[in-house]
Design a protein around this motif. Structure first.
Motif, PDB file in Angstrom:
ATOM      1  N   LEU A  10      43.678  39.415  36.455  1.00  0.00           N
ATOM      2  CA  LEU A  10      44.512  40.397  35.736  1.00  0.00           C
ATOM      3  C   LEU A  10      44.326  41.807  36.272  1.00  0.00           C
ATOM      4  O   LEU A  10      45.290  42.574  36.398  1.00  0.00           O
ATOM      5  N   SER A  40      40.960  34.945  34.224  1.00  0.00           N
ATOM      6  CA  SER A  40      42.268  35.312  33.664  1.00  0.00           C
ATOM      7  C   SER A  40      43.142  34.087  33.391  1.00  0.00           C
ATOM      8  O   SER A  40      44.352  34.206  33.237  1.00  0.00           O
ATOM      9  N   VAL A 306      38.797  34.505  18.594  1.00  0.00           N
ATOM     10  CA  VAL A 306      40.133  35.053  18.348  1.00  0.00           C
ATOM     11  C   VAL A 306      41.130  33.893  18.374  1.00  0.00           C
ATOM     12  O   VAL A 306      40.907  32.888  19.046  1.00  0.00           O
ATOM     13  N   PRO A 362      33.417  39.407  33.109  1.00  0.00           N
ATOM     14  CA  PRO A 362      32.573  40.341  33.855  1.00  0.00           C
ATOM     15  C   PRO A 362      32.069  41.417  32.887  1.00  0.00           C
ATOM     16  O   PRO A 362      32.728  42.429  32.661  1.00  0.00           O
TER      17      PRO A 362
HETATM   18  C1  FAD Z   1      37.008  33.063  26.368  1.00  0.00           C
HETATM   19  C2  FAD Z   1      37.591  34.381  26.748  1.00  0.00           C
HETATM   20  C3  FAD Z   1      38.487  35.015  25.893  1.00  0.00           C
HETATM   21  C4  FAD Z   1      39.023  36.259  26.222  1.00  0.00           C
HETATM   22  N1  FAD Z   1      39.962  36.808  25.415  1.00  0.00           N
HETATM   23  C5  FAD Z   1      40.519  38.001  25.747  1.00  0.00           C
HETATM   24  C6  FAD Z   1      41.537  38.562  24.943  1.00  0.00           C
HETATM   25  O1  FAD Z   1      41.971  37.993  23.948  1.00  0.00           O
HETATM   26  N2  FAD Z   1      42.032  39.779  25.297  1.00  0.00           N
HETATM   27  C7  FAD Z   1      41.579  40.456  26.394  1.00  0.00           C
HETATM   28  O2  FAD Z   1      42.021  41.578  26.626  1.00  0.00           O
HETATM   29  N3  FAD Z   1      40.639  39.900  27.211  1.00  0.00           N
HETATM   30  C8  FAD Z   1      40.108  38.698  26.915  1.00  0.00           C
HETATM   31  N4  FAD Z   1      39.161  38.139  27.718  1.00  0.00           N
HETATM   32  C9  FAD Z   1      38.687  38.897  28.876  1.00  0.00           C
HETATM   33  C10 FAD Z   1      39.615  38.803  30.075  1.00  0.00           C
HETATM   34  O3  FAD Z   1      40.112  37.511  30.205  1.00  0.00           O
HETATM   35  C11 FAD Z   1      38.819  39.220  31.335  1.00  0.00           C
HETATM   36  O4  FAD Z   1      38.235  40.493  31.118  1.00  0.00           O
HETATM   37  C12 FAD Z   1      39.737  39.289  32.534  1.00  0.00           C
HETATM   38  O5  FAD Z   1      40.362  38.047  32.759  1.00  0.00           O
HETATM   39  C13 FAD Z   1      38.948  39.674  33.781  1.00  0.00           C
HETATM   40  O6  FAD Z   1      39.867  39.782  34.840  1.00  0.00           O
HETATM   41  P1  FAD Z   1      39.378  40.131  36.309  1.00  0.00           P
HETATM   42  O7  FAD Z   1      40.591  40.322  37.117  1.00  0.00           O
HETATM   43  O8  FAD Z   1      38.368  41.224  36.253  1.00  0.00           O
HETATM   44  O9  FAD Z   1      38.531  38.844  36.734  1.00  0.00           O
HETATM   45  P2  FAD Z   1      39.086  37.401  37.226  1.00  0.00           P
HETATM   46  O10 FAD Z   1      40.236  36.969  36.459  1.00  0.00           O
HETATM   47  O11 FAD Z   1      37.889  36.503  37.275  1.00  0.00           O
HETATM   48  O12 FAD Z   1      39.584  37.737  38.678  1.00  0.00           O
HETATM   49  C14 FAD Z   1      38.704  37.859  39.764  1.00  0.00           C
HETATM   50  C15 FAD Z   1      39.332  37.142  40.932  1.00  0.00           C
HETATM   51  O13 FAD Z   1      38.458  37.273  42.051  1.00  0.00           O
HETATM   52  C16 FAD Z   1      38.503  36.082  42.785  1.00  0.00           C
HETATM   53  N5  FAD Z   1      37.272  35.977  43.564  1.00  0.00           N
HETATM   54  C17 FAD Z   1      36.001  35.962  43.139  1.00  0.00           C
HETATM   55  N6  FAD Z   1      35.153  35.881  44.181  1.00  0.00           N
HETATM   56  C18 FAD Z   1      35.917  35.839  45.296  1.00  0.00           C
HETATM   57  C19 FAD Z   1      35.630  35.793  46.684  1.00  0.00           C
HETATM   58  N7  FAD Z   1      34.371  35.731  47.158  1.00  0.00           N
HETATM   59  N8  FAD Z   1      36.658  35.782  47.552  1.00  0.00           N
HETATM   60  C20 FAD Z   1      37.938  35.855  47.100  1.00  0.00           C
HETATM   61  N9  FAD Z   1      38.275  35.916  45.805  1.00  0.00           N
HETATM   62  C21 FAD Z   1      37.265  35.904  44.911  1.00  0.00           C
HETATM   63  C22 FAD Z   1      38.625  34.983  41.724  1.00  0.00           C
HETATM   64  O14 FAD Z   1      39.215  33.826  42.276  1.00  0.00           O
HETATM   65  C23 FAD Z   1      39.474  35.639  40.667  1.00  0.00           C
HETATM   66  O15 FAD Z   1      40.837  35.292  40.769  1.00  0.00           O
HETATM   67  C24 FAD Z   1      38.624  36.890  27.431  1.00  0.00           C
HETATM   68  C25 FAD Z   1      37.750  36.242  28.296  1.00  0.00           C
HETATM   69  C26 FAD Z   1      37.238  35.000  27.975  1.00  0.00           C
HETATM   70  C27 FAD Z   1      36.322  34.298  28.929  1.00  0.00           C
END
Ligand code: FAD
Length: 418
Positions: A10, A40, A306, A362
């Protein structure tokens, strides 16, 4: 400028969207075959500015100790021989004072309100659709103690402009009639009419569609192995492509949006990011009995769960387990969630068809994300969003895009300065 975004979760995809809006040439890299396939993928579906009270708060140390070793605890530290986990735990304790809690709530609410506004703007401008609902979010409490503890933070959120108002048990049932079943047990509730819900994964895929239509390149199935520097700046990213060949990808600027993997990639550069994975669970099931099923998005603080309604599916998500990068499904924890759902909304969902998932949030010790500059001039952060990554995604993506473009961010927030 040519900007390389590391990670298509995201935070990566919203960064890419706002960067291309500001005229940059953008490439996104991710190890998965599809965007938003890790944390995400199946989150709680809330755009929840009102969920701003961090895990680290004055009541947390006692609760965490009480829950140690309890397999179905809402927040569970599995102590490991892992220096990063212990260091993170100590930093978490430092964030539990009333002053730090108030400061962190302020940051989280400011970014949340801005971000929710940016999401609405994006929806208006582009027409993205993702099973969204704009019926607000209701926090309900079956424990009087938990309800009382929620009043002060709710008051602070109101003063900061997030209208989280206290409502009686009867009003809570008027807002969400499916709660009638537990009406005698309801201690109270708060309601934030401006909060929203929807399918965060669909949202991410819609944003990717918008980006692709505007020539953003997505290099999927590319695993980043290192960020290489020359003369104090990132020179290139090293990655293996789907055929296993090493590739060097170069840009003028880089956005680190690798979720819980971000600290592992930053450490060799001497950048220590206070991020530790906090494993959460979700359950998704088809609606079985419409009359018993919730429509409004709900928060059950006591159980750290939630509840969202995604079309004809129910999504229940939450709890946190600090156990390194392990993503195994623990049956006890899955069953504890289903038990609670059945207790609140008996028969609403088809539990036989329930799909379980885990994701690694994270998490920073303060719940405040890391957005902005690093001490490496062309490396920027958009990571550490913990529990609220979707809620904060549009505001964070737009802010990092503005910082990279040399423009002032539009929100008063503690951006990283490097
Ligand atoms: C159970 C649960 C419920 C949640 N509910 C909510 C909610 O209701 N509302 C809300 O706002 N948030 C919610 N969250 C939090 C939200 O989902 C996360 O904060 C968000 O998805 C994090 O996004 P990101 O892009 O930082 O990480 P990620 O989605 O993990 O994206 C990181 C990306 O990096 C890639 N990556 C990692 N390492 C490598 C590498 N070495 N090489 C290439 N690519 C790599 C991965 O494939 C991944 O696609 C929830 C989380 C969880 C677990």
């Amino acid at each position: 400028m040519k900007v390389v975004v590391l990670g298509a979760g995201l935070l990566g995809v919203t960064s890419a969207y706002y960067l291309q809006q500001l005229g940059h040439e953008v490439t996104v890299l991710d190890r998965q075959a599809a965007p938003a396939a890790e944390t995400s993928f199946a989150n709680g579906g809330q755009i929840s500015v009102s969920h701003a009270e961090p895990w680290a708060n004055p009541a947390a140390p006692f609760k965490v100790l009480q829950w140690l070793g309890q397999e179905d605890a809402p927040l569970l530290f599995r102590l490991r021989a892992d220096a990063r986990q212990w260091l993170w735990g100590l930093q978490f304790l430092r964030e539990c004072t009333p002053e730090r809690t108030r400061y962190n709530i302020e940051q989280i609410v400011r970014l949340g309100m801005y971000s929710r506004e940016m999401l609405r703007e994006l929806r208006r401008d582009t027409g993205v659709a993702y099973d969204q609902r704009t019926q607000g979010i209701l926090h309900f409490y079956t424990s009087a103690k938990e309800f009382d503890a929620a009043l002060k933070p709710a008051e602070q959120m109101c003063l900061l402009g997030c209208e989280r108002r206290v409502v009686s048990a009867d009003e809570a049932v008027r807002i969400e009639p499916a709660l009638r079943h537990i009406r005698p047990r309801l201690a109270g509730a708060t309601y934030t009419a401006d909060d929203e819900s929807g399918d965060a994964n669909k949202f991410a895929r819609e944003v990717v569609g918008l980006c692709r239509a505007r020539n953003v390149a997505f290099l999927m199935s590319h695993t980043i192995t290192a960020l290489r520097t020359t003369r104090g700046a990132i020179d290139h990213v090293e990655a293996t492509d789907p055929d296993g060949r090493f590739q060097r990808i170069r840009g003028d600027a880089y956005v680190l949006a690798l979720g819980s993997v971000s600290p592992l990639m930053a450490a060799p550069l001497g950048i220590r990011l206070p991020i530790y994975p906090a494993k959460g669970y979700s359950v998704t099931m088809p609606v079985r009995d419409e009359a018993m099923a919730h429509q409004v998005s709900l928060t059950d603080d006591e159980h750290k769960l939630v509840y969202s309604r995604l079309g004809d599916r129910l999504r229940i998500a939450g709890t946190a387990e600090f156990n390194g990068y392990d993503r195994d499904l623990n049956r006890v924890r899955c069953e504890a969630i289903v038990r609670r759902v059945e207790e609140i909304f008996p028969g609403a969902g088809d539990t036989g068809e329930a799909q379980f998932w885990t994701g690694l949030r994270p998490a920073t010790p303060s719940n405040v994300p890391l957005i902005g500059r690093t001490r490496i001039g062309n490396l920027f952060l958009n990571t550490g969003h913990g529990t609220l990554g979707w809620t904060h995604s549009c505001g964070s993506g737009k802010s990092v895009a503005r910082i990279i473009s040399g423009l002032a961010p539009e929100v008063n927030f503690a951006f990283t300065r490097g």
